[in-house]
Scaffold this active site. Sequence first.
Site, PDB file in Angstrom:
ATOM      1  N   PHE A  14       0.825  -1.218   0.000  1.00  0.00           N
ATOM      2  CA  PHE A  14       0.000   0.000   0.000  1.00  0.00           C
ATOM      3  C   PHE A  14       0.863   1.274   0.000  1.00  0.00           C
ATOM      4  CE2 PHE A  14      -2.302   2.785   3.298  1.00  0.00           C
ATOM      5  CZ  PHE A  14      -2.918   3.564   2.345  1.00  0.00           C
ATOM      6  N   ASP A  36      10.474  -6.792  -3.363  1.00  0.00           N
ATOM      7  CA  ASP A  36       9.255  -7.197  -2.668  1.00  0.00           C
ATOM      8  C   ASP A  36       9.057  -8.694  -2.834  1.00  0.00           C
ATOM      9  OD1 ASP A  36       6.358  -7.559  -2.043  1.00  0.00           O
ATOM     10  OD2 ASP A  36       6.381  -5.371  -1.921  1.00  0.00           O
ATOM     11  N   LYS A  37       8.606  -9.333  -1.775  1.00  0.00           N
ATOM     12  CA  LYS A  37       8.374 -10.785  -1.822  1.00  0.00           C
ATOM     13  C   LYS A  37       7.033 -11.107  -2.497  1.00  0.00           C
ATOM     14  CE  LYS A  37       7.859 -14.621   1.467  1.00  0.00           C
ATOM     15  NZ  LYS A  37       7.797 -14.967   2.892  1.00  0.00           N
ATOM     16  N   ASP A  62      12.813 -12.064  -0.780  1.00  0.00           N
ATOM     17  CA  ASP A  62      12.415 -12.029   0.628  1.00  0.00           C
ATOM     18  C   ASP A  62      13.502 -11.269   1.399  1.00  0.00           C
ATOM     19  OD1 ASP A  62      11.868 -12.588   3.299  1.00  0.00           O
ATOM     20  OD2 ASP A  62      11.264 -14.660   2.897  1.00  0.00           O
ATOM     21  N   GLU A  87       5.047  -7.235   7.603  1.00  0.00           N
ATOM     22  CA  GLU A  87       3.690  -7.706   7.871  1.00  0.00           C
ATOM     23  C   GLU A  87       3.042  -6.570   8.640  1.00  0.00           C
ATOM     24  OE1 GLU A  87       2.060 -10.344   6.933  1.00  0.00           O
ATOM     25  OE2 GLU A  87       3.730 -11.292   5.888  1.00  0.00           O
ATOM     26  N   THR A 136       5.845   2.786  12.726  1.00  0.00           N
ATOM     27  CA  THR A 136       4.472   3.152  13.045  1.00  0.00           C
ATOM     28  C   THR A 136       4.368   3.817  14.420  1.00  0.00           C
ATOM     29  OG1 THR A 136       2.365   2.123  13.683  1.00  0.00           O
ATOM     30  CG2 THR A 136       4.284   0.737  13.821  1.00  0.00           C
ATOM     31  N   ASP A 137       3.302   4.582  14.606  1.00  0.00           N
ATOM     32  CA  ASP A 137       3.061   5.182  15.932  1.00  0.00           C
ATOM     33  C   ASP A 137       2.618   4.123  16.947  1.00  0.00           C
ATOM     34  OD1 ASP A 137       0.501   4.665  14.947  1.00  0.00           O
ATOM     35  OD2 ASP A 137      -0.294   6.669  15.330  1.00  0.00           O
ATOM     36  N   GLU A 138       2.270   2.919  16.454  1.00  0.00           N
ATOM     37  CA  GLU A 138       1.734   1.897  17.366  1.00  0.00           C
ATOM     38  C   GLU A 138       2.784   1.404  18.361  1.00  0.00           C
ATOM     39  OE1 GLU A 138      -0.965  -0.895  15.550  1.00  0.00           O
ATOM     40  OE2 GLU A 138      -1.417   0.478  13.921  1.00  0.00           O
ATOM     41  N   TYR A 185       2.183  -7.181  16.401  1.00  0.00           N
ATOM     42  CA  TYR A 185       2.623  -6.308  15.295  1.00  0.00           C
ATOM     43  C   TYR A 185       3.483  -5.162  15.828  1.00  0.00           C
ATOM     44  CZ  TYR A 185       2.362  -2.365  12.026  1.00  0.00           C
ATOM     45  OH  TYR A 185       2.680  -1.278  11.231  1.00  0.00           O
ATOM     46  N   LYS A 189       7.506  -4.260  15.328  1.00  0.00           N
ATOM     47  CA  LYS A 189       7.989  -2.992  14.743  1.00  0.00           C
ATOM     48  C   LYS A 189       8.905  -2.273  15.748  1.00  0.00           C
ATOM     49  CE  LYS A 189       7.095  -1.312  11.292  1.00  0.00           C
ATOM     50  NZ  LYS A 189       7.673  -1.439   9.919  1.00  0.00           N
TER      51      LYS A 189
HETATM   52  P1  NAD Z   1       1.326  -3.599   3.281  1.00  0.00           P
HETATM   53  O1  NAD Z   1       0.984  -4.793   4.114  1.00  0.00           O
HETATM   54  O2  NAD Z   1       0.282  -3.012   2.400  1.00  0.00           O
HETATM   55  O3  NAD Z   1       2.571  -3.934   2.342  1.00  0.00           O
HETATM   56  C1  NAD Z   1       3.697  -4.638   2.802  1.00  0.00           C
HETATM   57  C2  NAD Z   1       4.565  -4.998   1.590  1.00  0.00           C
HETATM   58  O4  NAD Z   1       5.727  -5.701   2.068  1.00  0.00           O
HETATM   59  C3  NAD Z   1       3.871  -5.945   0.592  1.00  0.00           C
HETATM   60  O5  NAD Z   1       4.118  -5.518  -0.721  1.00  0.00           O
HETATM   61  C4  NAD Z   1       4.522  -7.300   0.865  1.00  0.00           C
HETATM   62  O6  NAD Z   1       4.553  -8.148  -0.280  1.00  0.00           O
HETATM   63  C5  NAD Z   1       5.925  -6.880   1.291  1.00  0.00           C
HETATM   64  N1  NAD Z   1       6.572  -7.893   2.135  1.00  0.00           N
HETATM   65  C6  NAD Z   1       6.062  -8.501   3.227  1.00  0.00           C
HETATM   66  N2  NAD Z   1       6.939  -9.391   3.712  1.00  0.00           N
HETATM   67  C7  NAD Z   1       8.052  -9.314   2.929  1.00  0.00           C
HETATM   68  C8  NAD Z   1       9.309  -9.976   2.935  1.00  0.00           C
HETATM   69  N3  NAD Z   1       9.601 -10.909   3.854  1.00  0.00           N
HETATM   70  N4  NAD Z   1      10.207  -9.647   1.990  1.00  0.00           N
HETATM   71  C9  NAD Z   1       9.933  -8.703   1.040  1.00  0.00           C
HETATM   72  N5  NAD Z   1       8.743  -8.076   0.983  1.00  0.00           N
HETATM   73  C10 NAD Z   1       7.814  -8.368   1.913  1.00  0.00           C
HETATM   74  O7  NAD Z   1       1.899  -2.542   4.314  1.00  0.00           O
HETATM   75  P2  NAD Z   1       1.718  -0.943   4.337  1.00  0.00           P
HETATM   76  O8  NAD Z   1       0.450  -0.632   5.028  1.00  0.00           O
HETATM   77  O9  NAD Z   1       2.000  -0.395   3.012  1.00  0.00           O
HETATM   78  O10 NAD Z   1       2.899  -0.569   5.341  1.00  0.00           O
HETATM   79  C11 NAD Z   1       4.221  -0.334   4.852  1.00  0.00           C
HETATM   80  C12 NAD Z   1       5.122  -0.006   6.028  1.00  0.00           C
HETATM   81  O11 NAD Z   1       4.637   1.164   6.691  1.00  0.00           O
HETATM   82  C13 NAD Z   1       5.191  -1.101   7.090  1.00  0.00           C
HETATM   83  O12 NAD Z   1       6.511  -1.171   7.559  1.00  0.00           O
HETATM   84  C14 NAD Z   1       4.255  -0.602   8.179  1.00  0.00           C
HETATM   85  O13 NAD Z   1       4.654  -1.087   9.444  1.00  0.00           O
HETATM   86  C15 NAD Z   1       4.431   0.896   8.064  1.00  0.00           C
HETATM   87  N6  NAD Z   1       3.283   1.727   8.483  1.00  0.00           N
HETATM   88  C16 NAD Z   1       2.033   1.472   7.982  1.00  0.00           C
HETATM   89  C17 NAD Z   1       0.962   2.298   8.348  1.00  0.00           C
HETATM   90  C18 NAD Z   1      -0.430   2.083   7.789  1.00  0.00           C
HETATM   91  O14 NAD Z   1      -1.363   2.768   8.222  1.00  0.00           O
HETATM   92  N7  NAD Z   1      -0.625   1.209   6.830  1.00  0.00           N
HETATM   93  C19 NAD Z   1       1.176   3.370   9.243  1.00  0.00           C
HETATM   94  C20 NAD Z   1       2.474   3.591   9.729  1.00  0.00           C
HETATM   95  C21 NAD Z   1       3.517   2.772   9.333  1.00  0.00           C
HETATM   96  P1  TYD Z   2      -6.923  -1.064  11.132  1.00  0.00           P
HETATM   97  O1  TYD Z   2      -7.304  -0.497   9.821  1.00  0.00           O
HETATM   98  O2  TYD Z   2      -6.761  -2.552  11.251  1.00  0.00           O
HETATM   99  O3  TYD Z   2      -5.601  -0.303  11.617  1.00  0.00           O
HETATM  100  P2  TYD Z   2      -4.841  -0.357  13.070  1.00  0.00           P
HETATM  101  O4  TYD Z   2      -5.308  -1.524  13.815  1.00  0.00           O
HETATM  102  O5  TYD Z   2      -3.417  -0.497  12.649  1.00  0.00           O
HETATM  103  O6  TYD Z   2      -5.134   0.950  13.722  1.00  0.00           O
HETATM  104  O7  TYD Z   2      -8.010  -0.635  12.202  1.00  0.00           O
HETATM  105  C1  TYD Z   2      -8.323   0.722  12.452  1.00  0.00           C
HETATM  106  C2  TYD Z   2      -9.286   0.761  13.627  1.00  0.00           C
HETATM  107  O8  TYD Z   2     -10.523   0.167  13.214  1.00  0.00           O
HETATM  108  C3  TYD Z   2      -8.817  -0.042  14.829  1.00  0.00           C
HETATM  109  O9  TYD Z   2      -9.224   0.639  16.012  1.00  0.00           O
HETATM  110  C4  TYD Z   2      -9.548  -1.358  14.724  1.00  0.00           C
HETATM  111  C5  TYD Z   2     -10.863  -0.960  14.047  1.00  0.00           C
HETATM  112  N1  TYD Z   2     -11.463  -1.984  13.153  1.00  0.00           N
HETATM  113  C6  TYD Z   2     -12.802  -2.356  13.334  1.00  0.00           C
HETATM  114  O10 TYD Z   2     -13.505  -1.840  14.207  1.00  0.00           O
HETATM  115  N2  TYD Z   2     -13.328  -3.306  12.490  1.00  0.00           N
HETATM  116  C7  TYD Z   2     -12.592  -3.898  11.507  1.00  0.00           C
HETATM  117  O11 TYD Z   2     -13.121  -4.781  10.770  1.00  0.00           O
HETATM  118  C8  TYD Z   2     -11.224  -3.514  11.336  1.00  0.00           C
HETATM  119  C9  TYD Z   2     -10.367  -4.134  10.255  1.00  0.00           C
HETATM  120  C10 TYD Z   2     -10.700  -2.536  12.192  1.00  0.00           C
END
Ligand code: NAD
Ligand code: TYD
Length: 379
Positions: A14, A36-37, A62, A87, A136-138, A185, A189
């Site tokens: 994403f 990317d894997k 990978d 992940e 992440t902020d988590e 998760y 991280k």
């Molecule tokens: P995503 O799950 O959409 O994408 C992860 C990508 O990593 C995929 O393309 C997957 O194929 C690849 N991948 C997974 N395991 C792999 C491996 N072993 N080797 C090579 N490639 C691999 O994730 P995202 O939401 O785009 O998040 C990207 C990064 O940003 C992550 O590190 C996540 O922790 C961080 N992040 C995400 C959010 C969010 O809201 N989505 C917010 C803050 C930080």
């Molecule tokens: P999510 O998109 O999984 O992001 P994160 O857990 O990393 O914050 O979830 C966003 C918020 O929405 C979180 O508080 C969990 C809630 N949620 C639901 O209530 N129902 C759902 O089906 C999902 C996927 C998330």
Amino acid sequence: MSKRTIMITGGSGFIGSHVVRLFVKKYPEYRILNVDKLTYAGNLANLKDIGNSPNYMFVRADICDYERIKGIMEGNCVDGIIHLAAESHVDRSILDPFTFARTNVMGTLSLLQSAKEVWGSRPEGFEGKMFYHISTDEVYGALAMTRPEGVEPPFRTKASSGTHHLAYGEDFFRESTRYSPHSPYSASKASSDHFVRSFHDTYGLPAIVTNCSNNYGPYQFPEKLIPLFINNIRHRKPLPVYGKGENVRDWLYVEDHAKAIDLIFHNGRPGDTYNIGGFNEWKNIDIVRTLIRTVDRQLGRREGEDDGLITYVKDRAGHDLRYAIDSTKLQKELGWEPALQFEEGIDRTVRWYLENQEWLDSVTSGDYMKYYDEMYGNR
Ligand code: NAD
Ligand code: TYD
């Protein structure tokens, strides 16, 4: 001088796909190498529009495969890494924590060790190199919903950057906030963040960590709240709201995150940390109602017609109550600020998912793997 080669891990996911697109378009003088894997979350269709650009390359690998990663870095003269591969879904981490430890911790360590070895063996050493880790902020855990006396949340408050915004509590995640992860998760991280900092402090590897709030926008895998619910509303399927829907998340449009990454990659201080967020807190249930109104409007249904789809389900285990980022440091030091207002971002996002039903269907059915064969054969 030879061209700069930037390796972006997780570029088919994403956020990674938005970062790859931005760099490929903005920097024709760079070579962008997407490693990317292609797990269930990685999808080459996310980059169909730039897949044939002359400054773009894709390698399926990978990140945990240390020898392979070293070979890729050596073979392509990589001099910058933007590491997003991970992940990323909390619910999956509750079911399968091992996969999260493997990819997020061991995978990051394998990249760090490769960078240290490959760059360290060059005559110029770490000069001009950058290892940028996206986190992440988590990792900070959860914030409380405290409020000033007599004031109902969300209340208007002012960040030290001068930004006025609505908040559900008086405290925020700052770069100095102590790590306190609660889910497998966020624990994985947090661990990877510590490894990155340890490589900076121990070996002098030029490294930066950023911690961002929840992202939303096109190409997000429809297991996460916003794309899942848009798709369910469209198909009039139940919307599983965890607990009472009172949890608060701080939402940032994904392109604003990609722009922050660009700015920090080029101008951030090695060894430093920046928090990224848009001062944009929302209760889950309010997001869900906004999504229902927006989808209904865009589909020509009566607004709110689908409120009945809301279904309260068992709460997520260890569900963090509130996330809220203070991005003052990034705003003041590097002049970043989010470009998009939430209402406009949600409108755009809903429109994108409604117009890209084919993408949604393909990622949920697994058909998207066919793009790999179409575009890259059996390499
Ligand atoms: P995503 O799950 O959409 O994408 C992860 C990508 O990593 C995929 O393309 C997957 O194929 C690849 N991948 C997974 N395991 C792999 C491996 N072993 N080797 C090579 N490639 C691999 O994730 P995202 O939401 O785009 O998040 C990207 C990064 O940003 C992550 O590190 C996540 O922790 C961080 N992040 C995400 C959010 C969010 O809201 N989505 C917010 C803050 C930080
Ligand atoms: P999510 O998109 O999984 O992001 P994160 O857990 O990393 O914050 O979830 C966003 C918020 O929405 C979180 O508080 C969990 C809630 N949620 C639901 O209530 N129902 C759902 O089906 C999902 C996927 C998330």
